[in-house]
Design an enzyme around this catalytic site. Sequence first.
Site, mmCIF file in Angstrom:
data_model
loop_
_atom_site.group_PDB
_atom_site.id
_atom_site.type_symbol
_atom_site.label_atom_id
_atom_site.label_comp_id
_atom_site.label_asym_id
_atom_site.label_seq_id
_atom_site.Cartn_x
_atom_site.Cartn_y
_atom_site.Cartn_z
ATOM 1 N N GLY B 61 0.550 -1.199 -0.039
ATOM 2 C CA GLY B 61 -0.004 0.189 0.020
ATOM 3 C C GLY B 61 0.575 1.177 0.054
ATOM 4 N N SER B 62 0.067 2.342 0.358
ATOM 5 C CA SER B 62 0.668 3.816 0.143
ATOM 6 C C SER B 62 1.888 4.286 0.953
ATOM 7 C CB SER B 62 -0.522 4.504 0.344
ATOM 8 O OG SER B 62 0.020 5.974 0.292
ATOM 9 N N THR B 63 2.687 4.996 0.312
ATOM 10 C CA THR B 63 3.756 5.439 1.155
ATOM 11 C C THR B 63 3.312 6.313 2.380
ATOM 12 O OG1 THR B 63 3.937 7.482 -0.382
ATOM 13 C CG2 THR B 63 5.304 5.320 -0.858
ATOM 14 N N VAL B 64 1.985 6.696 2.361
ATOM 15 C CA VAL B 64 1.466 7.564 3.278
ATOM 16 C C VAL B 64 1.359 6.728 4.640
ATOM 17 C CG1 VAL B 64 -0.492 8.844 4.366
ATOM 18 C CG2 VAL B 64 0.311 9.067 1.883
ATOM 19 N N GLY B 65 1.637 5.393 4.483
ATOM 20 C CA GLY B 65 1.389 4.425 5.596
ATOM 21 C C GLY B 65 2.707 4.667 6.585
#
Lengths: 386, 268
Positions: B61-65
Amino acid sequence: MHLTNEQEELLENGRFGERKAMEILCALGDIFGADRLVPISSAHVSGVSYKTIGDAGIEFLTDMSQGTRVKARTTANPIAMDRQRWKEMGIPEGFAQKQMEIVALYEKMGVEESWTCTPYLAGNRPSRGDIIAWAESSAVAFVNSVIGARTNREGGPSALASALTGLTPRYGLHVDDNRKATVIVDVSSPLKGKDFASLGCIVGEFAKDGIPYFRGLSASEDELKSLGAALASTGSIPLFHIEDVTPEHSNAVTDRLERIDVDRKDLDEKADELSSDEEPDLVAIGCPHLSMKELEELASIRETKRKGTEIWLCTSRHVYGQAKDLLNRLESVGKVLCDTCMVVCPIEERSGVVATDSGKAAFYLPKFCSQKVVFDDVESIMRRFL
Amino acid sequence: MKLSGRRISKGRAEGVGLVSTSPVSFLGDVDPESGLITDPKSDIFGESIQGRVLAFPFGRGSTVGSYVMYSAMRNQRAPLAIVNERAEAVVATGAVISGIPMIDGIDIGLLRTGDKMVVDADSSSVELPDVRLRRAVTSLLLNQGRVLLLKRSDEVGTQRGKWAGVSGYLEDDEDSVDRSRQEILEETGIGNPLLKEKGEPILARGNDTIWEVHPFLYEVDTREITIDWEHVEYRWIRPEEISSYDRVTRLKRVLDSIMRSQRTPRSD
């Protein structure tokens, strides 16, 4: 991964931000089998919109920015609002303050006032072969493919780590062998308008994190911008080649590769799939940010009487500055917003159905912003709403 | 029992394990306010990561993780440590910026929710103080393309009635080849098998035990064998038939590990 004495020193005894930056780069270098750190000529960071990174992001940036400055030219992604017109966008005061805190933290570290997903249209345009560390998936796809500079798909923190140290671990797309095509895509129909976005969405899904090699395609730079953004949304495509078009195409195919065909029917089906029948309450164009040429085309629209629905034209502050002469004309078409876009602003506070020509926006708006999307060509959208 | 991995983010922590067999996306699957796993498809749905050693195969999933992990840390809802099979950028970056010790290169299948775990990133290890290591040998005998399976009797301590290879415990100071020959002699009466393949040890989890199984492949010149009290029946099967036998755990892995180099097995 091998570190020089100087790099060891930074890792052990640097300021907090420098130590953390080195720890990030070392962890990534070890994971991906990098042999060493190499100097970068530019960085582009994501993790800038308050909507995305929230208070935790502010805390992280506050910690990282103590006494540190970027060591390479660094631009940054769009923020959650136009820095001047945020009230018109319906952004609450408290939210705007938080967003400006983030802006100030990046500026304190020496990051340019860029706030765009198209740094390559805003002065940060590397040359072929340059080693860089960029986040923002659409910009990564563009700069690797269209310019031939070299970056991996960095995340916000790793791009910032590279900016603060001027270094990136050498692995992945920094290495020649990893820039070869992994799948051939034969496009049998001439493309125009939204087709580039549809094609990107199809191939992104299929090729996942591979490197597609397109045949039968000719495209302008703006069309490549749209294609790359879509490829990097439905897939994690960091680089694509187009026969006789992109700079590294001639060495890109060395093995026998899997091949897929994309025809008119595939493109139209994908466009239908991305689009709903709902009535849009907002038109948003400019994902990725509009170029000067795209602004000129919009300014040349003759009929500009709006039929009620608000229209946003999103671009960078840099291109906006070059378009001064067009602004009167453009403002009669739609609201020209800088520093932000429909995906990173709190769009769910004001809208439910968005009309756009962007494959990237059509993919992310339903997923992360609870929007329905009407996906169509700019021309058709404008004909419908002007 | 101590497992060796690779350091991703420095530090040391000890606590109780929370183990997911599916990949985790910090953006979307984890609520940084409560520390709860919010993905209904996760096998640890509804569990809290706070104060646990969180183990899962890899992030997605997203790098915002990475920021979500940082946020959980600021809210004091972060895991004590992270253990991955294969680290990727989002979780690794999140662990580094949040100061959470992390290692990878650990077989998640060896860990159980509830295990006490000591993660020491600086020595690149996970220790499971309440889990002991036991060693064993398992040999498969090959005769003209057929492999010997033995059905375990009701008198043995474990896995009664299951089909197995020739197995036995291996004591610490014992040579594994000697032990495997000894077991073959006792369980089949064959005294001179030809060693064809010695596989890499396979680790597998039992209840409070991790088994280190040393696989062997021997060629024998007869299908006439004499079984002892440990077994009630034997068959010479084609290797591909193994899937249809009710067999002891890990037998397929043993077979795969030693038959791989044998190319296509002949069958008569």
